[in-house]
Design an enzyme around this catalytic site. Structure first.
Site, PDB file in Angstrom:
ATOM      1  N   SER A   1      -8.738  -0.438  -4.982  1.00 57.64           N
ATOM      2  CA  SER A   1      -8.970   0.041  -3.616  1.00 57.64           C
ATOM      3  C   SER A   1     -10.469   0.228  -3.396  1.00 57.64           C
ATOM      4  CB  SER A   1      -8.186   1.326  -3.353  1.00 57.64           C
ATOM      5  OG  SER A   1      -6.836   1.028  -3.101  1.00 57.64           O
TER       6      SER A   1
ATOM      7  N   LYS B   1       0.853  -1.191   0.000  1.00 58.04           N
ATOM      8  CA  LYS B   1       0.000   0.000   0.000  1.00 58.04           C
ATOM      9  C   LYS B   1       0.884   1.234   0.000  1.00 58.04           C
ATOM     10  CE  LYS B   1      -4.119   1.430  -0.411  1.00 58.04           C
ATOM     11  NZ  LYS B   1      -4.892   1.049  -1.585  1.00 58.04           N
TER      12      LYS B   1
END
Length: 620
Positions: free
Chosen positions: A389, A192
């Site tokens: 996401s 991430k």
């Protein structure tokens, strides 16, 4: 007193003059909009002109009134489905003799969107109609369209320059250290990387490896698409060593020798060639042409019986209300709720072209669709250029998920970031102090810094949100949570790999998703066309679109449209996006599910003018 009275009369006179001026502008705007609206019954015949000075997007942002009153249209945004529908209609309508691509000033679009347009151009060629492309220079995006033309023209002073996907972005760590800003980062996911610009001065090895793998896949897809459409182009050698490919010094001639283009000629020569094919235009000026706006008005996208609703999630996902081009969680939830209340929709297609954003807003959109599932209404997801996401989060409600091989998806991870300024204040001798009643009193303390108790709780919240994300994906994809965690960690996947690891169900576009939704709802696919659920336009937006939206062939933009200027503007847009990311983190949702590597085609920006403020005032 006479002086005061005279000054007062002067002020009243100025006020009345300004009101009159604004009223004249307002009614002039209405007249201009109505005058500019195309006559769908009188589109004429000739070549369909696609003057693509701007970008191709899933959902255009609404233009402001300043586009009419203040100095030219500027960069445009073309809606993907409208463009594809117009090209498809051109393939079967005898009034259209050819399709002309004017690619000067084209700023691109996602690879999936450009592929869809290229396939539509192939259908025109399949109908034995020529497709001609012209530009003073070609780069990756413009050539991905031009490769599908039957004849490609290049200005003799132009060039073809292919850079491949990727490039640099801003990293703020060095700057915020010098300023004394403390970026408190909370995240879950090895890959991430969205927060890395605030914690590092460069990419982490994990993020770079992931990014390189993704970009390599996209680049291979680009080359495969171009070579399939134009096998004579010596693309491999041209991009492998562009310096050697242009040793003659004549860059246009080098492109011609490599089979990149078919003809060298300026715009006047190109116009004469098109005129020879389709005939002259009015007063023998230019070639006989049909503008995109008028053609689209004459061939609207079919709405059928309106039993399938399409819910669009395009752009960054944000909390609350948002206009077109951004996915406001509350805006979309209200559209879904109102649509379900009518009881007329038998199936829903969720069209996603988003890199994510607010985790709360993503969940708000997903939750709004739960009543449809409870009523047995099938939901099918269609991924566009990117659904990552938060963009992937919303698809977990779907019964089936379609994607394209070049779709960017995954990035299942969560992060949060809070800046504090105790270091900045200390540089000028400022400190903070105060009384507290609990460990969380005054937290997050933007001026004095967060404390360990607050940091621990926020990190737990991030982990809890990530756990919910994993659980949603696990239930939707029928995978064990441990397996989802392995392929999650914020890692981004191309559509082909995503299908292999079961993050998507099948390859296909929006039409495939609509057909699947009809099948699941037991509807007749011949009449079960879709209705797009979108927020109604305001008065300002309606007037602006009526004028600005119907001048595709007469773009009066004063911007330079040569290749190098266009490429420079695209890199400047990347800088603007980076700054926008920083601003969004400072002012937006604390907990986000957002993808750093996922490109977003930005809306054209323009400084607000007085007319914008006035039009906003009279419509609110």
């Amino acid at each position: 007193m006479n002086l005061v009275g005279g000054a007062w009369k002067l002020l009243v006179g100025v006020k009345d003059a300004l009101v009159l001026l604004f009223m004249l502008l307002f009614f002039g705007l209405i007249y201009a909009a109505l005058s500019a609206r195309p006559n769908a019954a009188a589109v004429g015949s000739g070549a369909l002109l696609l003057q693509l000075r701007g970008s191709i997007v899933e959902q255009p942002a609404n233009a402001g009134a300043s586009n009419i009153v203040g100095g030219g249209a500027g960069p445009r945004q073309f809606r993907l489905r409208t463009l594809v529908n117009a090209i498809n209609a051109a393939a079967t309508d005898d009034r259209i003799k050819a399709v002309v691509l004017d690619l000067d000033g084209f700023t691109g679009g996602g690879q999936v969107a450009l592929t869809d347009v290229g396939e539509a151009l192939d259908r025109v060629r399949g109908a034995k109609k020529p497709v001609l492309a012209f530009a003073t220079g070609y780069e990756d995006s413009s050539y991905l369209l031009a490769a599908h033309a039957s004849q490609i023209w290049l200005d003799p002073m132009g060039l073809a320059l292919f850079a491949g996907p990727g490039g640099s972005r801003l990293y703020y760590k060095g700057l915020i250290d010098k300023l004394g800003v403390n970026a408190h980062v909370y995240r879950v996911g090895k890959y991430k990387s969205f927060v890395e610009p605030y914690t590092r001065t460069d990419q982490s090895p994990e993020a770079k490896a992931e990014n390189e793998a993704l970009l390599a896949t996209l680049w291979q897809g680009w080359q495969a698409n171009v070579l399939h459409a134009r096998p004579q182009a010596k693309i491999a050698a041209y991009v492998a060593d562009p310096v050697a490919a242009t040793t003659s010094g004549d860059l246009a001639q080098s492109a011609l020798s490599a089979g990149i283009v078919d003809k060298l000629g300026d715009r006047a020569s190109f116009t004469r060639a098109v005129t020879a094919l389709v005939g002259p235009g009015k007063k023998n000026i230019d070639f006989a042409r049909v503008d995109l706006a008028a053609w689209s008005a004459a061939h609207p996208v079919k709405s059928g019986d309106g039993t399938i609703a399409i819910v669009t999630v395009a752009g960054n996902i944000v909390d609350g209300e948002a206009g077109a081009g951004s996915a406001g969680g509350e805006t979309i939830a209200k559209l879904v709720t109102r649509a379900l209340a009518t009881g007329k929709y038998k199936a829903i297609v969720l069209r996603v072209d988003s890199p994510g954003g607010s985790a709360l807003a993503s969940d708000r959109i997903r939750a709004a669709l739960i009543p449809a599932r409870e009523r047995g209404i099938p939901i099918v997801a269609s991924m566009g250029n990117v659904a990552a996401s938060g963009g992937y989060w919303v698809t977990t409600i779907a019964d089936k998920v379609f994607a394209k091989p070049m779709t960017i998806t995954g990035s299942i991870g969560v992060f949060g970031i809070i800046p504090t300024f105790e270091g900045v204040l200390s540089k000028v001798g400022l400190t903070t102090d105060g009384a507290k009643t609990t460990p969380l009193t005054g937290q997050p303390d933007i001026l004095g810094g967060t404390n360990p108790a607050f940091d621990t709780i926020i990190q737990r919240s991030i982990e809890s949100t990530y756990g919910r994300f994993i659980a949603l994906v696990s239930a939707a994809r029928h995978l064990p949570p441990t397996r989802v965690n392995e392929i999650a960690q914020g890692r981004v996947w191309d559509g082909g790999t995503a299908r292999q690891i079961n993050l998507v169900d099948a390859f296909g576009g929006l039409d495939d998703a609509i057909a699947e939704a009809a099948r699941r709802a037991k509807l007749d696919p011949k009449v079960a066309h879709a209705v797009w659920l979108e927020k109604p336009l305001t008065l300002t937006e309606t007037l602006t679109q009526a004028y600005y939206g119907y001048n595709d062939g007469d773009d009066d933009s004063s911007q330079a449209n040569d290749l190098l200027s266009t490429m420079a503007r695209k890199r400047l847009a990347a800088l603007t996006d980076s700054i926008g990311d920083a601003r969004a983190l400072a002012t937006g949702a604390t907990i986000q599910a957002r993808c750093l590597e996922c490109p977003v085609v930005s809306a054209p920006t323009r400084q607000p003018r007085l007319i914008d403020l006035f039009m906003t005032w009279i419509t609110t």
